[in-house]
Design a protein around this motif. Structure first.
Motif, PDB file in Angstrom:
ATOM      1  N   PHE A  55      52.140   5.265  52.302  1.00 53.33           N
ATOM      2  CA  PHE A  55      51.343   4.933  51.986  1.00 53.33           C
ATOM      3  C   PHE A  55      49.981   3.777  51.165  1.00 53.33           C
ATOM      4  O   PHE A  55      50.441   2.917  51.767  1.00 53.33           O
ATOM      5  N   SER A  56      50.619   4.004  49.926  1.00 55.73           N
ATOM      6  CA  SER A  56      50.195   2.516  49.047  1.00 55.73           C
ATOM      7  C   SER A  56      51.249   1.879  48.891  1.00 55.73           C
ATOM      8  O   SER A  56      50.673   0.539  48.330  1.00 55.73           O
ATOM      9  N   THR A  57      52.327   1.563  49.835  1.00 51.66           N
ATOM     10  CA  THR A  57      53.502   0.326  49.701  1.00 51.66           C
ATOM     11  C   THR A  57      53.045  -0.320  50.352  1.00 51.66           C
ATOM     12  O   THR A  57      53.648  -1.854  50.298  1.00 51.66           O
ATOM     13  N   TYR A  58      51.932  -0.539  51.598  1.00 48.84           N
ATOM     14  CA  TYR A  58      52.064  -1.150  52.354  1.00 48.84           C
ATOM     15  C   TYR A  58      50.873  -1.924  52.940  1.00 48.84           C
ATOM     16  O   TYR A  58      49.639  -0.868  52.786  1.00 48.84           O
ATOM     17  N   ALA A  59      50.375  -3.360  53.276  1.00 52.19           N
ATOM     18  CA  ALA A  59      49.029  -3.342  53.931  1.00 52.19           C
ATOM     19  C   ALA A  59      48.760  -3.588  54.854  1.00 52.19           C
ATOM     20  O   ALA A  59      50.094  -2.265  55.532  1.00 52.19           O
ATOM     21  N   MET A  60      47.283  -2.724  55.379  1.00 50.14           N
ATOM     22  CA  MET A  60      46.869  -2.250  56.248  1.00 50.14           C
ATOM     23  C   MET A  60      46.365  -3.130  57.059  1.00 50.14           C
ATOM     24  O   MET A  60      45.407  -4.418  56.760  1.00 50.14           O
ATOM     25  N   GLY A  61      45.819  -2.788  58.346  1.00 52.66           N
ATOM     26  CA  GLY A  61      44.430  -3.304  58.537  1.00 52.66           C
ATOM     27  C   GLY A  61      44.222  -2.661  59.984  1.00 52.66           C
ATOM     28  O   GLY A  61      44.115  -1.688  60.544  1.00 52.66           O
ATOM     29  N   TRP A  62      43.253  -3.310  60.407  1.00 57.62           N
ATOM     30  CA  TRP A  62      42.034  -2.747  61.692  1.00 57.62           C
ATOM     31  C   TRP A  62      42.444  -4.410  62.525  1.00 57.62           C
ATOM     32  O   TRP A  62      41.819  -5.205  62.241  1.00 57.62           O
ATOM     33  N   PHE A  63      42.683  -4.330  64.350  1.00 58.97           N
ATOM     34  CA  PHE A  63      41.964  -4.966  64.893  1.00 58.97           C
ATOM     35  C   PHE A  63      41.399  -3.531  66.443  1.00 58.97           C
ATOM     36  O   PHE A  63      41.081  -2.945  65.854  1.00 58.97           O
ATOM     37  N   ARG A  64      41.443  -4.838  67.103  1.00 57.45           N
ATOM     38  CA  ARG A  64      40.115  -4.196  67.838  1.00 57.45           C
ATOM     39  C   ARG A  64      40.558  -4.872  69.571  1.00 57.45           C
ATOM     40  O   ARG A  64      41.348  -5.864  69.866  1.00 57.45           O
ATOM     41  N   GLN A  65      40.345  -4.547  70.633  1.00 57.26           N
ATOM     42  CA  GLN A  65      41.196  -4.806  71.697  1.00 57.26           C
ATOM     43  C   GLN A  65      40.506  -4.616  73.073  1.00 57.26           C
ATOM     44  O   GLN A  65      40.298  -3.356  73.195  1.00 57.26           O
ATOM     45  N   ALA A  66      39.649  -5.070  74.053  1.00 55.09           N
ATOM     46  CA  ALA A  66      38.447  -5.146  74.878  1.00 55.09           C
ATOM     47  C   ALA A  66      39.389  -4.949  75.906  1.00 55.09           C
ATOM     48  O   ALA A  66      40.407  -5.713  76.374  1.00 55.09           O
ATOM     49  N   PRO A  67      39.005  -4.380  77.139  1.00 55.34           N
ATOM     50  CA  PRO A  67      40.003  -4.354  78.562  1.00 55.34           C
ATOM     51  C   PRO A  67      39.866  -5.896  78.421  1.00 55.34           C
ATOM     52  O   PRO A  67      39.077  -6.792  79.238  1.00 55.34           O
TER      53      PRO A  67
END
Length: 124
Positions: free
Chosen positions: A29-41
């Motif tokens: 887990f600690s090796t990679y960047a992470m992100g949050w995305f969102r998607q509406a219908p």
């Protein structure tokens, strides 16, 4: 096999707060960047926030800057999104993603893996 599991979504009134979590497994887990995305219908997946592999750098969409905070705890293989002052337009399914990079990235094509999503609904 990489798995990302989000939790923490729900229904909240405008002005309220929620904290999303994303637990990763299957690769370091600690090796990679992470992100949050969102998607509406009916809409494309939209960038929300990203964090680098170590948690020392973050980047936000203008629409959430100052209201949302992304963080990670590599000892727990977990990423968080603290959402405050929520607005009805924040209503969406929120997805966590794990990138193939170490630095912050804000485009979906740089993300290898995705969680199943968690619904956030903000009532007016």
């Amino acid at each position: 096999q990489v798995q990302l599991v989000e939790s923490g979504g729900g229904l909240v009134q405008a002005g309220g707060s929620l904290k999303l979590s994303c637990v990763g497994s299957g690769r370091t887990f600690s090796t990679y960047a992470m992100g949050w995305f969102r998607q509406a219908p009916g809409k494309e997946r939209q960038f929300v926030a990203a964090i680098n592999y170590s948690g020392t750098k973050t980047f936000y969409a203008d629409s959430v800057k100052g209201r949302f905070t992304i963080s990670r705890d590599n000892s727990k293989n977990t990423m968080y999104l603290q959402m405050s002052t929520l607005k009805p337009e924040d209503t969406s399914v929120y997805y966590c993603g794990q990138s193939d990079a170490r630095g912050v990235v804000n485009t979906t094509d740089r993300y290898d893996y995705w969680g199943q999503g968690t619904q956030v609904t903000v009532s007016s």
